[in-house]
Scaffold this motif. Structure first.
Motif: not given
Ligand code: FUB
Length: 334
Positions: A32, A68, A70, A108-109, A173-174, A221-222, A282, A284, A299, A311
């Protein structure tokens, strides 16, 4: 090429690598990317050279995990992408360190921008402990006088969630931020839902109501918003396989697509793809002008031991076709 200097876990590490991924030896997985230029002389940059920060999440999943993990965000920093001399800050912020209302994990991002006051604002999605919603994601904003922190909670609560500022049912998110003529806009969302909201110059107070962004074919997304020569560009991860997929080949890996508009509020016109599907499901984008050139950070799963949840961030030049109106982004060939 890996880190060349042993260091404690959270200390910056320097390394040289001119290949993609930026750090590809499997010692640290990153995702991200959110680039930010920190000019020479700006707060936190006394190097005498402009610096490119690429903020990232940290993919900490084990090799067989199917989700994930993270827990924190870090950043890669360079003053010369081609020279490949990077400083890596592996851990600059964790949700629970800054946001008392957040639970650990799900880092997340996000995106760091400099506000109209010159301070650094980091917009991130985190889970809100007290939320009764089943989807507890909210977007928080942290502030610092330096691009490396320390960071403090700027709003004391999520600025967007399924509870505030107006109830919504999307995956919050994002976040991506545009500062345009002193006006501040935030765009965010996932699973095909993209929203936008104007914020006051305090970088946190909503102005007006949340709007739905449309016109971006296969938006998944993203989102990444930026402006070039009066045209607004919104890049995003395109849909996975499906009837509206802009991706070629259309498969379960997202591509990066974009649209343009003549104002931050749209309307948006789909303009094509920038990057075909990568090796991670994914994708981004993070797009920035640095050192007189344009760059796309993204990524992939291409690092040693990489996979969809391990990633690693990569960067390539982005080129423009200025013969068209509005100017188009030339697809990146990796
Ligand atoms: O990294 C977690 C999620 O995966 C991000 O928020 C999205 O954009 C995707 O990359």
């Amino acid at each position: 090429l890996g880190p060349v200097a042993p260091a404690a876990a959270a200390d910056p590490v320097t390394f040289t690598n001119t290949e993609n991924p930026i750090l590809g030896d499997g010692s640290y997985y990153s995702a991200d990317p959110a680039p930010l230029v920190v000019p020479a002389g700006a707060p936190g940059n006394s190097t005498g050279a402009d610096q490119l920060y690429i903020y990232t999440g940290h993919d900490e999943a084990g090799p067989t995990r199917n989700d994930f993990i993270m827990n924190e965000w870090g950043a890669f920093v360079t003053s010369d992408v081609d020279a490949g001399e990077w400083t890596h800050h592996p851990s600059l912020m964790r949700p629970e360190q800054v946001f008392t209302w957040a639970t650990p994990g799900r880092a997340y991002a996000g995106q760091v921008v400099r506000g109209v006051d010159g301070r650094y604002y980091w917009y991130v999605p985190v889970n809100e402990a007290a939320s009764p919603a089943s989807d507890k994601f909210g977007i928080g904003v942290a502030v610092s006088d330096s691009p490396t922190g320390p960071w403090t909670d700027h709003a004391g609560a999520p600025i967007i969630s399924q509870r505030v500022p107006t109830p919504n049912t999307i995956h919050n998110i994002d976040p991506t931020i545009l500062i345009d003529d002193g006006r501040v806009y935030i765009y965010w969302g996932s699973f095909g839902n993209l929203r936008m909201l104007e914020l006051a110059q305090d970088m946190k107070t909503p102005i007006g109501s949340v709007r739905t962004v449309t016109g971006l074919t296969g938006f998944f997304e993203a989102a990444w918003i930026f402006e070039r020569n009066g045209t607004y560009y919104l890049a995003y991860a395109g849909n996975n396989a499906g009837p509206t997929s802009p991706c070629t080949p259309a498969n379960y890996h997202a591509c990066i697509a974009y649209g343009t508009a003549t104002s931050p509020a749209g309307p948006w016109t789909y303009r094509g793809t920038i990057l075909p599907p990568v090796s991670s499901t994914t994708s981004h984008p993070g797009i920035v002008e640095f050192d007189g050139e344009w760059w796309l950070a993204y990524h992939t799963a291409d690092a040693v031991g990489g996979n969809h949840f391990r990633r690693s961030v990569a960067i390539d030049r982005l080129e423009w076709d200025d013969t068209q109106s509005p100017p188009r982004i030339k697809p990146v060939v990796t």
